[in-house]
Design a protein around this motif. Structure first.
Motif, PDB file in Angstrom:
ATOM      1  N   TYR A  62       0.855  -1.181   0.000  1.00 42.58           N
ATOM      2  CA  TYR A  62       0.000   0.000   0.000  1.00 42.58           C
ATOM      3  C   TYR A  62       0.888   1.227   0.000  1.00 42.58           C
ATOM      4  O   TYR A  62       1.870   1.258   0.734  1.00 42.58           O
ATOM      5  CB  TYR A  62      -0.891  -0.014   1.238  1.00 42.58           C
ATOM      6  CG  TYR A  62      -1.781   1.185   1.340  1.00 42.58           C
ATOM      7  CD1 TYR A  62      -2.962   1.241   0.625  1.00 42.58           C
ATOM      8  CD2 TYR A  62      -1.419   2.279   2.124  1.00 42.58           C
ATOM      9  CE1 TYR A  62      -3.783   2.352   0.691  1.00 42.58           C
ATOM     10  CE2 TYR A  62      -2.225   3.384   2.196  1.00 42.58           C
ATOM     11  CZ  TYR A  62      -3.406   3.424   1.485  1.00 42.58           C
ATOM     12  OH  TYR A  62      -4.215   4.516   1.538  1.00 42.58           O
ATOM     13  N   PRO A  63       0.618   2.213  -0.758  1.00 44.28           N
ATOM     14  CA  PRO A  63      -0.488   2.384  -1.693  1.00 44.28           C
ATOM     15  C   PRO A  63      -0.181   1.712  -3.035  1.00 44.28           C
ATOM     16  O   PRO A  63       0.971   1.601  -3.442  1.00 44.28           O
ATOM     17  CB  PRO A  63      -0.580   3.896  -1.866  1.00 44.28           C
ATOM     18  CG  PRO A  63       0.813   4.386  -1.641  1.00 44.28           C
ATOM     19  CD  PRO A  63       1.429   3.435  -0.643  1.00 44.28           C
ATOM     20  N   CYS A  64      -1.238   1.260  -3.687  1.00 41.84           N
ATOM     21  CA  CYS A  64      -1.139   0.693  -5.036  1.00 41.84           C
ATOM     22  C   CYS A  64      -2.515   0.759  -5.680  1.00 41.84           C
ATOM     23  O   CYS A  64      -3.515   1.016  -5.008  1.00 41.84           O
ATOM     24  CB  CYS A  64      -0.627  -0.750  -5.004  1.00 41.84           C
ATOM     25  SG  CYS A  64      -1.819  -1.940  -4.386  1.00 41.84           S
ATOM     26  N   ASP A  65      -2.571   0.549  -6.956  1.00 43.12           N
ATOM     27  CA  ASP A  65      -3.842   0.501  -7.667  1.00 43.12           C
ATOM     28  C   ASP A  65      -4.395  -0.916  -7.496  1.00 43.12           C
ATOM     29  O   ASP A  65      -4.060  -1.828  -8.259  1.00 43.12           O
ATOM     30  CB  ASP A  65      -3.638   0.842  -9.146  1.00 43.12           C
ATOM     31  CG  ASP A  65      -4.935   0.915  -9.919  1.00 43.12           C
ATOM     32  OD1 ASP A  65      -5.996   0.565  -9.361  1.00 43.12           O
ATOM     33  OD2 ASP A  65      -4.887   1.320 -11.095  1.00 43.12           O
ATOM     34  N   ILE A  66      -5.217  -1.107  -6.485  1.00 39.22           N
ATOM     35  CA  ILE A  66      -5.716  -2.433  -6.128  1.00 39.22           C
ATOM     36  C   ILE A  66      -6.524  -3.035  -7.274  1.00 39.22           C
ATOM     37  O   ILE A  66      -6.373  -4.214  -7.591  1.00 39.22           O
ATOM     38  CB  ILE A  66      -6.545  -2.362  -4.829  1.00 39.22           C
ATOM     39  CG1 ILE A  66      -5.642  -1.927  -3.674  1.00 39.22           C
ATOM     40  CG2 ILE A  66      -7.196  -3.709  -4.529  1.00 39.22           C
ATOM     41  CD1 ILE A  66      -6.376  -1.597  -2.402  1.00 39.22           C
ATOM     42  N   GLY A  67      -7.362  -2.249  -7.908  1.00 36.76           N
ATOM     43  CA  GLY A  67      -8.190  -2.751  -9.003  1.00 36.76           C
ATOM     44  C   GLY A  67      -7.383  -3.304 -10.158  1.00 36.76           C
ATOM     45  O   GLY A  67      -7.667  -4.389 -10.669  1.00 36.76           O
ATOM     46  N   SER A  68      -6.357  -2.575 -10.583  1.00 35.46           N
ATOM     47  CA  SER A  68      -5.552  -3.055 -11.717  1.00 35.46           C
ATOM     48  C   SER A  68      -4.723  -4.277 -11.330  1.00 35.46           C
ATOM     49  O   SER A  68      -4.522  -5.175 -12.147  1.00 35.46           O
ATOM     50  CB  SER A  68      -4.652  -1.948 -12.259  1.00 35.46           C
ATOM     51  OG  SER A  68      -3.645  -1.628 -11.335  1.00 35.46           O
ATOM     52  N   ARG A  69      -4.262  -4.336 -10.096  1.00 33.42           N
ATOM     53  CA  ARG A  69      -3.501  -5.517  -9.657  1.00 33.42           C
ATOM     54  C   ARG A  69      -4.401  -6.752  -9.622  1.00 33.42           C
ATOM     55  O   ARG A  69      -3.998  -7.836 -10.015  1.00 33.42           O
ATOM     56  CB  ARG A  69      -2.871  -5.298  -8.276  1.00 33.42           C
ATOM     57  CG  ARG A  69      -1.994  -4.073  -8.140  1.00 33.42           C
ATOM     58  CD  ARG A  69      -0.517  -4.196  -8.348  1.00 33.42           C
ATOM     59  NE  ARG A  69       0.253  -5.203  -7.757  1.00 33.42           N
ATOM     60  CZ  ARG A  69       0.981  -5.084  -6.649  1.00 33.42           C
ATOM     61  NH1 ARG A  69       0.956  -3.988  -5.941  1.00 33.42           N
ATOM     62  NH2 ARG A  69       1.731  -6.075  -6.248  1.00 33.42           N
ATOM     63  N   CYS A  70      -5.647  -6.579  -9.158  1.00 30.35           N
ATOM     64  CA  CYS A  70      -6.596  -7.706  -9.123  1.00 30.35           C
ATOM     65  C   CYS A  70      -6.966  -8.153 -10.538  1.00 30.35           C
ATOM     66  O   CYS A  70      -7.073  -9.353 -10.799  1.00 30.35           O
ATOM     67  CB  CYS A  70      -7.845  -7.334  -8.330  1.00 30.35           C
ATOM     68  SG  CYS A  70      -7.527  -7.148  -6.563  1.00 30.35           S
ATOM     69  N   ARG A  71      -7.142  -7.205 -11.450  1.00 32.83           N
ATOM     70  CA  ARG A  71      -7.416  -7.560 -12.849  1.00 32.83           C
ATOM     71  C   ARG A  71      -6.255  -8.350 -13.448  1.00 32.83           C
ATOM     72  O   ARG A  71      -6.447  -9.326 -14.170  1.00 32.83           O
ATOM     73  CB  ARG A  71      -7.698  -6.311 -13.681  1.00 32.83           C
ATOM     74  CG  ARG A  71      -9.115  -5.804 -13.567  1.00 32.83           C
ATOM     75  CD  ARG A  71      -9.409  -4.709 -14.576  1.00 32.83           C
ATOM     76  NE  ARG A  71      -8.593  -3.503 -14.388  1.00 32.83           N
ATOM     77  CZ  ARG A  71      -8.862  -2.536 -13.511  1.00 32.83           C
ATOM     78  NH1 ARG A  71      -9.927  -2.604 -12.752  1.00 32.83           N
ATOM     79  NH2 ARG A  71      -8.071  -1.494 -13.420  1.00 32.83           N
TER      80      ARG A  71
END
Length: 134
Positions: free
Chosen positions: A84-93
């Motif tokens: 954290y922090p990171c773009d959680i949505g793009s990592r999950c995709r």
């Protein structure tokens, strides 16, 4: 008495009427698919945050009705920890996409669903509790 010469019977047919590629069946255990999915999640996430647990997966493999040919489908649930922090949505995709690709390529199963559970966020170095203000 039947004589066999050169692999043919008296009727002139080969002893095995079914081609070798169509004989038998292959069963891949759920835990094997889970291990492949876990490794794919690790590959997609890249470096793990310090102190993070390795990603792991739960898999349920069931036959799926298709065009008349039975095909196994793997429903995958991946648990992971991110920095954290990171773009959680793009990592999950990225994890979803990579799990679908790897399981499909290595096992030959369809993966209609990959649920990603982010269990914990780890602050990047230098952003620990000492840096907070009150």
């Amino acid at each position: 008495m039947t004589s066999v010469s050169g692999g043919a019977t008296e009727s002139g047919r080969a002893p095995f009427a079914v081609p070798p590629g169509e004989r038998g069946a292959t069963r891949i255990a759920d835990r094997v698919v889970a291990k492949i999915a876990s490794q794919a999640a690790r590959e997609a996430v890249g470096g793990l945050p310090e102190g993070a647990a390795r990603p792991y997966a739960d898999v349920v493999v069931r036959p799926q009705a298709g065009d008349g040919t039975p095909v196994d489908a793997a429903r995958v649930r991946v648990h992971l920890e991110l920095d954290y922090p990171c773009d959680i949505g793009s990592r999950c995709r990225a994890v979803r996409r990579h799990v679908v690709e790897r399981v499909g390529a290595l096992v030959g199963m369809e993966v209609p669903e990959v649920a990603v559970h982010v269990e914990r966020l780890h602050p990047a170095r230098g952003q620990g509790a000492a840096g907070r203000t009150r």
